[in-house]
Design a protein around this motif. Structure first.
Motif, PDB file in Angstrom:
ATOM      1  N   ARG A   1      29.441  22.115  52.279  1.00  0.00           N
ATOM      2  CA  ARG A   1      30.351  23.185  52.430  1.00  0.00           C
ATOM      3  C   ARG A   1      30.726  23.748  50.955  1.00  0.00           C
ATOM      4  N   LYS A   2      31.124  25.292  51.111  1.00  0.00           N
ATOM      5  CA  LYS A   2      31.323  26.002  50.070  1.00  0.00           C
ATOM      6  C   LYS A   2      32.955  26.658  50.065  1.00  0.00           C
ATOM      7  N   VAL A   3      33.382  26.665  49.000  1.00  0.00           N
ATOM      8  CA  VAL A   3      34.767  26.978  49.162  1.00  0.00           C
ATOM      9  C   VAL A   3      35.496  27.888  47.898  1.00  0.00           C
ATOM     10  N   LEU A   4      36.124  28.733  47.827  1.00  0.00           N
ATOM     11  CA  LEU A   4      36.439  29.444  46.706  1.00  0.00           C
ATOM     12  C   LEU A   4      37.861  29.824  46.932  1.00  0.00           C
ATOM     13  N   VAL A   5      38.647  29.736  46.019  1.00  0.00           N
ATOM     14  CA  VAL A   5      40.131  30.576  45.993  1.00  0.00           C
ATOM     15  C   VAL A   5      40.252  31.358  44.479  1.00  0.00           C
TER      16      VAL A   5
END
Lengths: 258, 428
Positions: B276-280
């Motif tokens: 998974r790859k997540v950015l905020v």
């Protein structure tokens, strides 16, 4: 005692009657005033953009201490519903596009092929404030009232105090001076959200295709005193783009000449 | 598009002069351009670079065989524009590296046509396909796979593609075939793939979705959003789920001497199940021209802190072998150099944090920025400062970057301690 109650009752009935009869009367007067101002703005807008949709070629010259600093070219496509698409045509900005849909803004940089959603503040900070270039009418965005008459540069003018009706307008308040004779725009004081005077706009008329049009808008910056900007309207054509062009996802396509 | 390489200086000069002539003619044509008429711009760019190597790096034995710290200058001629439906971005570049003869390359970075047929819109050719709402790391950039946060980066090179695009009042979708005819190639961006991209505008928010299928990663499903809750604030988030992923990691600790000394096996490809790859993140901008960007991300395909620590241990084992009877120094250097390819993976921070303070002179010519990237897993960091001035046609850029952190952090292990650049460009 009975007399006092009767007097109070009479006063209450009179007040109620005044409210019932007076408010609509007052409302009618205000509505008439609104309609008058709207009509004046429509006439003034016709000197800037005499069509609902179109393409306006604009040259923006920025001056610092009276010396020409930069020249920028823009092609602006306008459509009803607060839609405008700005194509940056100067060599250093070639390929950049800005899309404005009401209070929403996107910027496309050619190096990334990715439309960026930007804030109203980021739009304002752009070179030559693209909002100044892309906004050609007041009628759709402002309401207000006439607050007097003044003579500006020897031209007798009506003085209108206008308030923005949308969150996204570049200037929430404008004091606009229209010539009494034909209602062409003469001068506008442009105020930012803090109600500081940001810029003073002066309008120069010329004859284009046999009719009087604003050919130059000069903006004198009051926040950065040494700065001024001339917006030259090079051409106005009634070229209409399809709705696709005003879709943020469409910005990555190159269907328009830059 | 085929990339042409040429090395003879006279050939380079001739080609550059031809390009300059073409560009000048194009610039003249562009003066009266209307829709459909040729419209071109030309930019000349000179970039000078300086690098401070980390001579005490555990990877120092292999540095002579790598490109680290060698770049000295780059002269670029760029043509960008459009003729009819055809859009072009061509670059001719001469590059100078320390100890190497100058080399040149001519690249069609973009050459594509945007077409409308029977009310449907298509694009075909070579085109940049970068996407996503983020700045430092872009989970949804599954097609272009652009390396982010490069210092004085050259122009991106597009991807051969064919797309069918459909637009509605507040949405769009695109079916993209990238690198048609390719299966799995050397790099992920060269792989053949099919992707469906969806966009929808909901009030003050942009919603993006992507579904991609490729031989290497299988199905990839991603979503992103960008919204503007106030005049000064923008917020964004992006996430990607892959059917499978992979990363380049060092050999296992028990590797034999023969394996350690083989450049071909210095790194192995590790398969990852459903990464998974997540950015905020978000950006706040002030009326005075200041903006503050903050982003936090997780990248499940990046080497872990344990992988970087193993890289250090293996570099130490190779260094210890050096000088032993029967161990050629060239083998040690070659295998060490090959192990530095671990830095070629786009993102070095599995858990990263970027803070960027930028300033643009309102309506003016100057801009400046300072950004700090921190790798939360291993404590490594980069500090970058940049300054730019934009005139009527002339642009000046300068920047400085330093790398640091604990001894076994990825950014501290980079064989460079610092890099600086100055750039000047002239646009016509």
């Amino acid at each position: 005692m009975f007399k006092r109650i009767a007097l109070l009752s009479l006063a209450a009935i009179s007040l109620a009657a005044l409210c019932i009869l007076g408010i609509p009367l007052c409302g009618q007067v205000m509505a008439a005033e609104d309609a008058k101002v709207k009509a004046l703005l429509k006439q003034a807008d016709a000197y800037r953009l005499a069509m609902e949709s179109g393409r306006v070629e604009t040259e923006v010259r920025t001056f610092r201490a009276g010396v020409l600093d930069k020249t920028r070219l823009y092609a602006v496509y306008l459509k009803p519903g607060h839609r405008s698409l700005v194509l940056f045509r100067t060599a250093t900005e070639r390929g950049q596009k800005m899309l404005m849909l009401g209070d929403d803004y996107w910027l496309m940089m050619p190096s990334s092929q990715r439309p960026l959603r930007i804030t109203a503040m980021q739009k304002l900070l752009g070179e030559a404030s693209t909002g100044d270039v892309a906004t050609m009418t007041w009628g759709e965005d402002y309401d207000g009232r006439q607050v007097g008459e003044e003579t500006i540069d020897g031209v007798p003018c009506l003085k209108l105090d206008l308030v923005g009706q949308r969150k996204g307008v570049s200037y929430p308040r404008i004091v606009l001076y229209l010539a009494k004779k034909d209602h062409h725009p003469v001068q506008a004081e442009l105020y930012v959200a803090s109600d500081k005077l940001a810029k003073l706009a002066r309008f120069q008329l010329g004859t284009v295709d046999g009719r009087k049009q604003v050919t130059v808008m000069t903006l004198i910056d009051h926040l950065q005193k040494e700065r001024s900007t001339e917006v030259h309207y090079l051409s106005r054509t009634d070229k209409t783009l399809s709705d696709d062009y005003f879709n943020p996802a469409f910005l990555v396509r190159a269907d328009l000449t830059q | 598009m085929k990339r042409l390489r040429f090395t003879a200086p006279s050939c380079q000069r001739r080609l550059l002069h031809c390009l300059a002539g073409l560009l000048t003619a194009s610039a003249t044509l562009s003066a009266g351009a209307e829709d459909g008429a040729p419209d071109f711009g030309w930019t000349s760019r000179l970039v000078g670079e300086g690098h401070e190597l980390r001579r005490d790096s555990p990877l120092a034995a292999g540095l002579g065989l790598t490109d680290f710290g060698r770049d000295r200058y780059r002269i670029e001629q760029e043509l960008r524009g459009r003729v009819g439906p055809l859009s072009l971005l061509l670059t001719a570049t001469e590059s100078g590296q320390e100890g190497v003869k100058p080399s040149g390359r001519f690249v069609a970075n973009e050459a594509y046509a945007d077409l409308s047929l029977g009310g449907q819109r298509f694009s075909v050719g070579k085109k940049m396909l970068s996407g996503d709402v983020a700045y430092a790391f872009r989970p949804l950039d599954v097609l272009q796979r652009e390396s982010r946060l490069q210092l004085a980066a050259p122009q991106l090179e597009g991807i051969p593609m064919l797309s069918w695009d459909n637009f509605t009042a507040d949405g769009a979708w695109s079916l993209v075939i990238a690198n048609p005819g390719h299966q799995r190639r050397g790099e992920a961006r060269e792989d053949g793939s099919v992707a469906l991209k969806i966009y929808r505008r909901v009030g003050a928010a942009d919603l993006h979705g992507v579904l991609r299928n490729s031989n290497r990663y299988g199905l990839e499903l991603g979503a992103a959003a960008s919204m503007v809750p106030s005049d000064a604030l923008e917020l964004h988030a992006s996430a990607l789920l892959q059917r499978r992923g992979e990363r380049q990691v060092p050999l296992a600790d028990g590797a034999s001497v023969a394996q350690l000394l083989s450049a071909d096996s210095a790194l192995v490809t590790e398969a990852i199940a459903t990464p998974r790859k997540v950015l905020v993140g978000g950006t706040w901008t002030s009326a005075e021209g200041y903006s503050l960007l903050g982003e936090f991300w997780w990248d499940g395909t990046t080497p872990t802190p344990a992988d970087w620590q193993r890289l250090v241990r293996q570099a130490a084992r190779r260094a210890a072998l050096s000088g032993l009877p029967g161990v050629p120094a060239a083998a040690v250097a070659g295998a060490t150099a090959a192990s530095t390819r671990m830095f070629d993976q786009g993102n070095l921070a599995q858990r990263g944090l970027l803070a960027r303070l930028a300033w643009s002179e309102p309506g003016g010519a100057w801009s400046a920025s300072v950004d700090v990237l921190k790798s939360l897993g291993d404590g490594g960091w980069t500090l970058t400062t940049a300054l730019a001035w934009q005139g009527e046609r002339l642009r000046f850029d300068a920047g400085l970057r330093r790398y640091g952190g604990p001894a076994d952090a990825a950014y501290r292990l980079l064989p460079e301690r610092a890099a600086a650049f100055v750039g000047i460009s002239l646009a016509y």
